[in-house]
Design an enzyme around this catalytic site. Structure first.
Site, short mmCIF file in Angstrom:
data_model
loop_
_atom_site.label_atom_id
_atom_site.label_comp_id
_atom_site.label_asym_id
_atom_site.label_seq_id
_atom_site.Cartn_x
_atom_site.Cartn_y
_atom_site.Cartn_z
CG HIS A 136 -7.04 6.83 1.42
ND1 HIS A 136 -6.79 5.89 0.46
CD2 HIS A 136 -6.06 6.69 2.32
CE1 HIS A 136 -5.70 5.21 0.78
NE2 HIS A 136 -5.24 5.69 1.91
CG HIS A 174 -1.83 1.16 1.31
ND1 HIS A 174 -2.81 1.39 0.39
CD2 HIS A 174 -1.91 2.19 2.19
CE1 HIS A 174 -3.48 2.48 0.69
NE2 HIS A 174 -2.94 3.00 1.78
CG ASP A 177 -5.38 3.32 5.03
OD1 ASP A 177 -5.98 3.31 6.11
OD2 ASP A 177 -4.39 4.05 4.83
CG ASP A 230 -1.06 6.31 2.32
OD1 ASP A 230 -2.13 5.78 1.97
OD2 ASP A 230 -0.59 6.19 3.46
#
Length: 1007
Positions: free
Chosen positions: A576, A259, A371, A261
């Site tokens: 997000h 993951h 997430d 971001d």
């Protein structure tokens, strides 16, 4: 005769095994101390320091200065390029040789002009393999480059991970040397680690004791100084791991994951390099482990790598074809699940799915959003409309109050659409392949007996990093080991296919997936929220105006490429950790810059389309001023015109100023009474003489709260903040009449929030307008405070209604249960409504998302002041508007939805010659909203029309158009024609049938 004693003390045997593999204790004589053999210095190492991120091709042309281990570099966000010259000793021929590199920055090795591996200490990647036992190279002198970012895996927070970055931090080169890597020691260490973990996790169980005595015997057999003793010890471990499970054991589907971001504690630009560092390492793992499968989402990140690292992207495409590197998610970024509009969510899938189809020849089958901070009840329908019927996340496991009751279930959206949903029971998207991870996956599964398969995502995440060889080795050892779940390297498709094949007993969850945490993100970074709302509206208007100009003017060219660029900037900012405001100041600055770019270019495109429309030759003199309404209903509104332009009188807004200073104004629909502090003493709905404000209370009451969460500063507002309410009542300038006796009346006043912060507001009542507007300016310089505005109203209802994407939903106004109480702060879009039979009140806004409606008090959240990760979050000047609209009957019949659109999509006044008013589209049912008019993605002569049912009703309506329509098809949200559903044409237009909250899309071929 000597007999070896049989030891039974668990603690001593366990600690003996732990110390045997410790990297702290007894490393002079234990196994860990033998992991690396001989060490050899580098021939030379030199460095180039740059304030900016520079390309390899540019860096190698510049001057490098000598440096050494122990030197520091920086400051934060700078880039170091190291030139590393090394020579492998001839005596090491045939041995596995590594470059051991340790630094607190993020590194990437370049060899032969290409990136080859990430080096990040926090991600357990501290060595680069120069040779291995299977390849004997003849060239033993090598020059490498190491690109080092002056930031850690999680940025550079000062004092804590989520603190604002330390701009002056320095980063140290801690190790840079050649070492012989003893692979046989690493294999044996992994055996020991897994056995020791089994002993700890299965304490008191038979299998745990078997692992304990196996590990102890291995210590007895293994002499760290004698590698020939390793085989016997490994044989014991292999025998233990080979003892198999029964047929009914839970199956874990292991998938590599990383993951990343797209921006968070680091800026967008650094994410590009994080992708390269992480993915090039994954490719190397795939080359050495053909069974390894890796899942990867976010089309934007693939696009970045394609642009900046084309050779790496080509390698990725090869492994996509092999089925090892698996694109998932289908969206442009992993967006926030609450705040983007319905159309924005559609565009996330449209741009993402089209990218994956173009680059990898297939659409994603799974929506992948592990997430984000909650999930809209409209997502299932949007997913299905984009060809996706499977959903994976895990964030709901973070709930602060209630434990979500399922891991595998069907999620039913607001319209009744079902999607198969899976929350990996390990409650993480970055597991490490350890025994504890596997046991938790089984133990936490809330659907035991209903679902016997679970996802298992392993690899370092958030800041990237991804899987390691050690994680793969751990999982390989316990593929089928007694008392542990079965482990198989798998893919999302295999996992969901297994779940689908045995889904008859699965439960269904209806409605939104509300995260009981991070509800401060509905309000934090108000300028980002404002930019998002305004840019969503602007792009909508540009598309509508461009379509009209395209159909009316042969010479007009639809700006498809430029609109794609602008949409992708907007979609990127909906990541997000950006639109929620949970990012560092550098990211906020980038996001606001992107919004400015959208506003500037979008306004130019809108003007070009209006100019094209306004230049239409017509009969008669026409008018030099024209008005563009981009919404599909007629509007009667007050607009600003040049001073010399003739004005149409809609009506008057007379004022009465009473002796005590209170001001009354009315427009024939409403009568408002305002006190000296700007609060609403009364708001009468004149049609029924119904009072809106609760007896003895005041509306438009600003309130200030202490706002100190438990940890996640920008993310969380805690329930206890409600106990710190302080009304804002100090007057700087009392209420006074600004405009009166015309088609618009207004009252202004100003208040002092504190010694540093003030509010200035203009309360506006337009002729023929059913709501009172509050145009608000706040100068905000607070610390850990929360500003809200309250309206206590004369309504009693157990539920309030909130607008969501393409519809609305209800939430309780009471706190009967813990599930109700956990919703003390909720999200909504352009409006919220509290109604009883025959009467209600709607609260509209132009840029806010946080609400709280408890009992009869309607509250809109305005501004927060967190200090991490952005110490200046929300500081400065703010402009926003909200409105209060009392109404008779249901909010649907009162046209609350339409008026909220009107507030957010203002009429556009421009210079032009329009011979007579004309309308391109209309819908004859107020329940159906025509949301989108745009050029179709792959057909220049086609328009894409998107509508949705907004009332929660089943309805048949007619879409009418004045455009020269040739053909029409139904299509899905990816604009693929659906020939199964016929288009019903009538003399008045296209007849459409809707179920509650249903979204429909049409392709219209224009002659």
């Amino acid at each position: 005769m000597y007999h070896q004693p049989v030891l039974k003390n668990r603690r001593t045997l366990l600690e003996r095994a732990e110390k045997f593999i410790s990297d702290i204790y007894f490393t002079d004589c234990n196994l860990r101390g033998r992991l690396f053999g001989d060490i050899h210095p580098l021939e030379s190492i030199s460095v180039l320091l740059s304030e900016k991120r520079i390309l390899y091709s540019e860096a190698i042309q510049l001057n490098f200065q000598p440096c050494k281990v122990g030197d520091t570099f920086g400051p934060t966000w700078w880039t170091c390029w190291f030139k590393v010259v090394l020579k492998i000793p001839e005596a090491w021929r045939g041995k596995e040789v590594h470059l051991r590199w340790e630094s607190d920055g993020e590194g990437m090795v370049w060899r032969d002009q290409q990136p080859v591996q990430g080096l990040t200490k926090e991600g357990e990647k501290t060595s680069y393999v120069l040779t291995d036992l299977h390849v004997l190279i003849s060239i033993f002198s090598i020059t490498l480059y190491v690109e080092l970012a002056c930031n850690g895996l999680f940025g550079a927070g000062k004092g804590s991970m989520i603190a604002a970055p330390d701009p002056n931090r320095k980063f140290t080169l801690q190790k840079a040397e050649l070492v012989v890597f003893n692979r046989d020691v690493r294999e044996l260490l992994t055996d020991f680690e897994m056995l020791v973990d089994i002993v700890k996790i299965l304490e008191g169980e038979q299998r745990g004791f078997q692992a304990l005595f196996t590990a102890n015997e291995m210590v007895n057999l293994c002499d760290p100084a004698n590698p020939s003793s390793f085989a016997a010890a490994r044989s014991l471990a292999q025998k233990f791991f080979a003892q198999k499970n029964g047929e009914s054991q839970h199956v874990v589907h292991a998938m590599g994951h990383c993951h990343i971001d797209s921006a968070w504690l680091w800026p967008y630009e650094e994410t590009i390099r994080k992708c390269a560092r992480s993915w090039v390492t994954v490719i190397k793992l795939m080359e050495n482990n053909p069974e390894f499968v890796f899942t990867c989402s976010q089309a934007q990140q693939f696009q970045w790598v394609k642009s900046w690292y084309p050779n790496l992207f080509s390698e990725i495409k090869q492994f996509v074809q092999k089925g090892q590197f698996i694109p998932v998610g289908g969206t442009w970024v992993e967006m926030d699940g609450n705040l983007p509009s319905g159309e924005s969510m559609v565009r996330q899938f449209l741009h993402g799915q089209n990218f994956f189809k173009d680059e990898f020849a297939h659409y994603c089958k799974e929506f992948w959003l592990p997430d984000t901070f909650g999930y809209s009840a409209q997502l299932p329908q949007i997913m299905k409309g984009c060809g996706i019927s499977r959903f994976l996340t895990q964030k709901i496991s973070w709930n602060l109050v209630n434990t979500f009751p399922h891991n595998t279930f069907f999620w039913e959206g607001v319209d009744g659409t079902h999607v198969l949903t899976h929350f990996p029971p390990g409650n993480s998207y970055e597991m490490k392949g350890k025994v504890e991870d596997l046991i938790n996956t089984v133990k936490n599964n809330k659907d035991k007996g209903r679902a016997n398969h679970s996802g298992f995502l392993f690899g370092f995440g958030d800041g990237g990093g991804g899987p390691t060889q050690l994680m793969l080795d751990r999982l390989q050892r316990v593929r089928d080991t007694d008392c542990l779940p079965k482990v198989q390297m798998s893919s999302p498709d295999v996992l969901f296919s297994q779940l689908e094949s045995d889904s008859s007993l699965l439960c269904t969850w209806v409605g939104e997936l509300f995260l009981e945490l991070h509800n401060g993100t509905y309000t934090t970074q108000a300028k980002i929220k404002l930019g998002n709302r305004q840019c969503e509206a602007l792009l909508h208007d540009v598309e509508v105006a461009s379509c009209l100009a395209l159909c009316k003017t042969d010479s007009f060219k639809y700006p498809a490429c430029k609109l794609q660029e602008l949409w992708r900037l907007l979609l990127l900012n909906q990541f997000h950790d950006v639109i929620p405001g949970s990012c560092i100041e550098m990211v906020v600055e980038d996001a606001l810059k992107y919004y400015d770019e959208i506003r500037t270019t979008g306004s130019r495109l809108l003007l070009a389309a209006c100019d094209s429309l306004g230049s239409t030759p017509g009969k008669g003199a026409g008018s030099s001023m024209a008005v563009l309404n981009t919404l599909p209903w007629e509007r009667t509104e007050v607009i600003s015109l040049p001073a010399d332009d003739p004005q149409t009188r809609l009506g008057w807004v007379p004022f009465v100023i009473q002796v005590d200073g209170t001001i009354m104004m009315e427009n024939g629909l409403l009568k408002a009474t305002i006190d000296q502090t700007g609060r609403l003493m009364s708001l009468l709905l004149l049609q029924t003489n119904r009072e809106t404000i609760f007896e003895g209370c005041l509306g438009n009451q600003f309130t200030l709260f202490d706002d100190v969460p438990l940890y996640w500063d920008a993310w969380d507002v805690m329930d206890y903040h409600l106990q710190t309410r302080k009304p804002v009542i100090e007057v700087i300038e009392p209420a006074k009449v600004v405009r009166s006796g015309t088609h618009q009346g207004s009252v202004s006043f100003s208040l002092r929030i504190s010694g540093k912060s003030t509010i200035r507001q203009e309360i506006v009542l337009d002729a023929c307008c059913p709501y009172v507007k509050f145009n608000t300016q706040v100068d905000w310089e607070e610390s850990h405070k929360f500003l809200k505005v309250e309206f206590p109203v004369q309504v009693r209802s157990p539920n309030a209604t909130y607008e969501i994407q393409f519809g609305h939903l209800q939430r309780p106004t009471h706190r009967n249960t813990s599930w109700d109480w956990a919703r003390f702060e909720v999200w909504g879009h352009k409006w919220a409504d509290l109604s009883e039979h025959g009467f209600g009140v709607a609260l509209l806004n132009d840029s806010k998302y946080g609400y709280s409606i408890h009992e009869n008090i309607m509250t809109l959240s305005l501004l927060r002041a967190p200090k991490a990760p952005d110490v200046n979050a929300d500081m400065g000047h703010h402009n926003f508007t909200y409105a209060l609209m009392p109404h008779t009957g249901p909010f649907q019949d009162a046209l609350v939805i339409q008026y909220a659109y009107n507030l957010n999509f203002p009429l556009h006044v421009f210079h032009g010659v329009i011979s007579e008013p004309w309308s391109a589209f209309s819908v004859n049912s107020p329940a159906v909203i025509l949301e989108t008019v745009k050029q179709a993605e792959s057909r220049e002569n086609a328009l894409l029309i998107r509508l949705y049912e907004s009332h929660g009703s089943s309805v048949t309506t007619t879409l009418s158009t004045s455009l020269p329509l040739h053909k029409a098809w139904h299509c899905d949200l990816l604009e693929r024609p659906d020939s199964i559903i016929p288009v019903s044409k009538t003399t008045s237009g296209i007849s459409l049938t809707f179920k509650p909250f249903q979204i429909r899309s049409l392709l219209l071929i224009i002659k």
